[in-house]
Design an enzyme around this catalytic site. Sequence first.
Site, short mmCIF file in Angstrom:
data_model
loop_
_atom_site.label_atom_id
_atom_site.label_comp_id
_atom_site.label_asym_id
_atom_site.label_seq_id
_atom_site.Cartn_x
_atom_site.Cartn_y
_atom_site.Cartn_z
N HIS A 19 -0.63 -0.47 -9.88
CA HIS A 19 -1.33 -1.37 -8.94
C HIS A 19 -1.79 -2.66 -9.65
O HIS A 19 -2.97 -2.99 -9.65
CB HIS A 19 -2.50 -0.66 -8.26
N ARG A 39 0.85 -1.19 0.00
CA ARG A 39 0.00 0.00 0.00
C ARG A 39 0.89 1.24 0.00
O ARG A 39 1.85 1.33 0.77
CB ARG A 39 -0.89 0.03 1.24
C1 GLV Z 1 -4.91 -5.50 -3.84
O1 GLV Z 1 -4.38 -4.46 -3.64
C2 GLV Z 1 -5.48 -6.35 -2.83
O2 GLV Z 1 -5.57 -5.93 -1.67
O3 GLV Z 1 -5.83 -7.48 -3.18
#
Ligand code: GLV
Length: 316
Positions: free
Chosen positions: A279, A231
């Site tokens: 991401h 994160r």
């Molecule tokens: C992606 O960021 C997840 O938490 O699966």
Amino acid sequence: MTPIAVAYITAAQGGGDSERWTRMLGEALGRPVDMRVWPNIGRAEDVTVALAWKAPGGALARFPNLRLIVSLGMGVDHLLLDAKLPADIPIVRIMDEGLIGQMSEYAIYYALRHHRAIPAYEASQRARQWKVEDFVDTADRRIGIMGLGAIGTDVARKFLGLGFPTSGWSRTPRNLVGIACHHGAAGLDAFLAGTDILVDVLPLTPETTGMIDGRLLGKLPKGAYFINMARGGHVVDADLLAALDSGHLSGATLDVFNEEPLPGSHPYWTHPKVLVTPHIAGETNPRTAAASVADNIRRLEAGQPLIHTIDRAAGY
Ligand code: GLV
């Protein structure tokens, strides 16, 4: 067979994958799924199970008969931020072998890229230069994994399998064969001092928010490399940029950011030592994740204990 009414709630870019979830969950349950895709939820009273990924605030409070909330990602920070999240309903997360495997691929790919000096060879090719970079023995490149949950454990084992000395750090003690496990505030300095490539797979909790700051980065050996696939909220961006610019860190691969999508003006985009990906390190795959959701729905209906449950107080 009576269909089960399931809400599919996401405000994420792209709108998610509700059709595949409907099919895969139906197959895994052996019964049709009446999927209510937010915001078209029909009669809210019908819904007992919600699949959520970055649900709009207050959305989960709309279902009076909700009995189970399933996070469609491994992280649940997106759910716990909702001030109206119904208090007493269990939250479980998917356990997706596919996603876990992708996370390991991502870490290994970018770690090897750094370890084998591939960016330098790419630059040499562009300059038509036959130039051999310094050799670093795998045994001398220490990998440190922050977070030893399902993802961190897989990542650590795979690095170990490639011959890298591998250590891990977690909030509470862990014991993994062949991996030097550190824990808690007291174990952090020793872990960092022995880490040449730091891989972040921690959950985002109040404790880990802003944890990767100048002080922490300063405890890594000079020349260390950082991979964040957890994160963005863990990182104090100005401190990371300062550590890169001073030469303390040799580079960083970042898949996650304090603000997503990463704003076009952000210095990470053009920083020569930073690789940015949007991401994508681990995408939830309904094909591999549906079985764990179906398992929990069956357990719920049979009154059995759920699995992969979230501890709201711990935040993961
Ligand atoms: C992606 O960021 C997840 O938490 O699966």
